[in-house]
Design a protein around this motif. Structure first.
Motif, PDB file in Angstrom:
ATOM      1  N   LYS A  50       7.783  38.181 117.899  1.00  0.00           N
ATOM      2  CA  LYS A  50       7.981  39.539 118.193  1.00  0.00           C
ATOM      3  C   LYS A  50       9.154  39.444 118.239  1.00  0.00           C
ATOM      4  CE  LYS A  50       7.789  42.016 123.019  1.00  0.00           C
ATOM      5  NZ  LYS A  50       7.089  42.952 123.366  1.00  0.00           N
ATOM      6  N   ASP A 100      13.009  42.590 117.906  1.00  0.00           N
ATOM      7  CA  ASP A 100      13.059  44.283 118.376  1.00  0.00           C
ATOM      8  C   ASP A 100      14.171  44.998 117.386  1.00  0.00           C
ATOM      9  OD1 ASP A 100      13.926  45.958 119.967  1.00  0.00           O
ATOM     10  OD2 ASP A 100      15.586  45.864 120.655  1.00  0.00           O
ATOM     11  N   ARG A 101      13.271  44.629 115.704  1.00  0.00           N
ATOM     12  CA  ARG A 101      13.922  45.513 115.016  1.00  0.00           C
ATOM     13  C   ARG A 101      12.571  46.836 114.936  1.00  0.00           C
ATOM     14  NH1 ARG A 101      16.512  42.360 110.012  1.00  0.00           N
ATOM     15  NH2 ARG A 101      18.120  42.229 111.712  1.00  0.00           N
ATOM     16  N   ARG A 102      12.934  47.887 113.729  1.00  0.00           N
ATOM     17  CA  ARG A 102      12.120  48.125 113.216  1.00  0.00           C
ATOM     18  C   ARG A 102      11.472  47.946 111.713  1.00  0.00           C
ATOM     19  NH1 ARG A 102      13.760  54.035 114.098  1.00  0.00           N
ATOM     20  NH2 ARG A 102      11.916  54.874 113.121  1.00  0.00           N
ATOM     21  N   ASP A 103      10.154  48.760 111.680  1.00  0.00           N
ATOM     22  CA  ASP A 103       9.655  48.753 110.129  1.00  0.00           C
ATOM     23  C   ASP A 103       9.733  46.920 110.014  1.00  0.00           C
ATOM     24  OD1 ASP A 103       9.589  50.554 109.925  1.00  0.00           O
ATOM     25  OD2 ASP A 103      11.219  51.229 109.467  1.00  0.00           O
ATOM     26  N   THR A 104       9.836  45.556 111.140  1.00  0.00           N
ATOM     27  CA  THR A 104      10.002  44.908 110.519  1.00  0.00           C
ATOM     28  C   THR A 104       8.821  44.028 111.095  1.00  0.00           C
ATOM     29  OG1 THR A 104      12.534  44.848 111.030  1.00  0.00           O
ATOM     30  CG2 THR A 104      10.779  42.176 110.978  1.00  0.00           C
ATOM     31  N   THR A 105       7.674  42.961 109.966  1.00  0.00           N
ATOM     32  CA  THR A 105       6.672  42.204 110.152  1.00  0.00           C
ATOM     33  C   THR A 105       7.239  40.712 110.029  1.00  0.00           C
ATOM     34  OG1 THR A 105       5.441  43.985 108.525  1.00  0.00           O
ATOM     35  CG2 THR A 105       4.448  41.746 109.034  1.00  0.00           C
TER      36      THR A 105
END
Length: 324
Positions: free
Chosen positions: A34, A36-41
């Motif tokens: 995973k 640590d960045r939003r809106d990332t798949t």
């Protein structure tokens, strides 16, 4: 748009590595990545498996017993073997062992020990294995193994035991010429009775210890465990050409010669072998051909392969086979 995204993903990625904990050979473990960045798949491997040892029976009582039998037992002629080799780095080759062995009084579990020794008796490579479900016909079972070795002249000794007693010991010479990437060269030749679409192998084929697939022209060539062929069964060959200049092609000329007189029995003429090179290998051209065994009479033959590069450098490789 979807195709463009797929293409972009082949060049836009990060490589992450870590040191896994100690675990048994062949054990598989789950992975989760995973960021640590939003809106990332994130799409990544979901698991890894530890490599299976080349010497599966190392230091075990079974291997020690096999070592004694290697020294004491006489070689038998009941097994047939092919040992084509392919270079993977300067002065390093992988050897594909393929064998066909009479089942006889074969039990469900077979232990195997292979030792490649130099003329002075030094061990250059070894492998051991346990085959729990031998595959093949009712009369024969097929065994395949791959191991790495530096070029040289060796004797390869392989022992099979089942039910506590030896039932096959075979010895064969193994000669691998020196190689560096400045040479134009040809690998050993693998003879085969079976090919299948490379897509049938699946991704798992590159993640197992069963050997590196021999793939040319979208077809996977399965090495035969014998150099004896029938006129009624298709025959194939696989080899690799090593080009120091990184050219995309080489000229290949195949001939089949009479094994006793050297007279030409079939001439395939010259053809061009090409490959779309992968970024991690700019020197290897894999080549596969169908051999016209249906047109040959029973007897002994020699397959001759001559490869030539754009500058006129040539390399030759041969292998013997039988038609019955």
């Amino acid at each position: 748009a979807e195709l463009r995204q797929i293409g972009a993903e082949q060049h836009q990625y990060y490589a992450i590595s870590y040191t896994p904990p100690e675990s048994k050979d062949g054990a598989c473990h789950a992975l989760r990545v995973k960021v640590d960045r939003r809106d990332t798949t994130v799409r990544a491997r979901s698991s890894y498996c530890t490599a299976k040892s080349q010497d599966l029976l190392a230091q075990s009582p079974v291997e020690k017993d096999l070592e004694k039998q290697v020294a004491a037992a006489q070689a038998t002629s009941s097994a047939s073997i092919q040992t084509p080799y392919f270079y993977i780095a300067p002065n390093l080759a992988r050897v594909h062992v393929a064998m066909e062995i009479p089942k006889g009084e074969l039990h469900a579990e077979v232990n195997v020990l292979g030792i490649a020794s130099s003329p002075d008796g030094a061990v250059a490579a070894r492998f051991s294995d346990t085959v729990r479900h031998p595959i093949g016909t009712k009369e024969l079972f097929y065994y395949a193994k791959e191991f790495k070795i530096v070029p040289g002249q060796y004797t390869l000794t392989i022992v099979f035991s089942s039910g506590g007693s030896i039932f096959v010991k075979t010895e064969t010479p193994l000669t691998i010429p020196p190689y560096d990437r400045s040479q134009f060269a040809i690998s050993g030749i693998a003879l085969s009775r079976e090919v299948k679409p490379a897509t049938d192998l699946g991704l798992e084929a590159s993640l197992t210890d069963d050997g590196t697939p021999l793939i040319a022209g979208g077809q996977a060539v399965i090495p035969a465990g014998s150099n004896t062929f029938s006129k009624s069964v298709p025959a194939y060959c696989y080899f690799e050409i090593y080009q120091p200049g990184g050219s995309d092609s080489a000229t290949v000329h195949l001939r089949i010669l009479d094994g006793k007189t050297g007279a030409s029995k079939w001439d395939g003429g010259a053809s061009t072998a090409r490959i779309h090179r992968q970024p991690d290998d700019k020197t290897t051209i894999p080549v596969g051909f169908t051999l016209p065994v249906e047109s040959l009479s029973s007897g002994s033959y020699r397959l001759e392969v001559i490869a030539t590069d754009a500058s006129g450098k040539a390399a030759t490789q041969t292998t013997d086979f039988q038609i019955k």
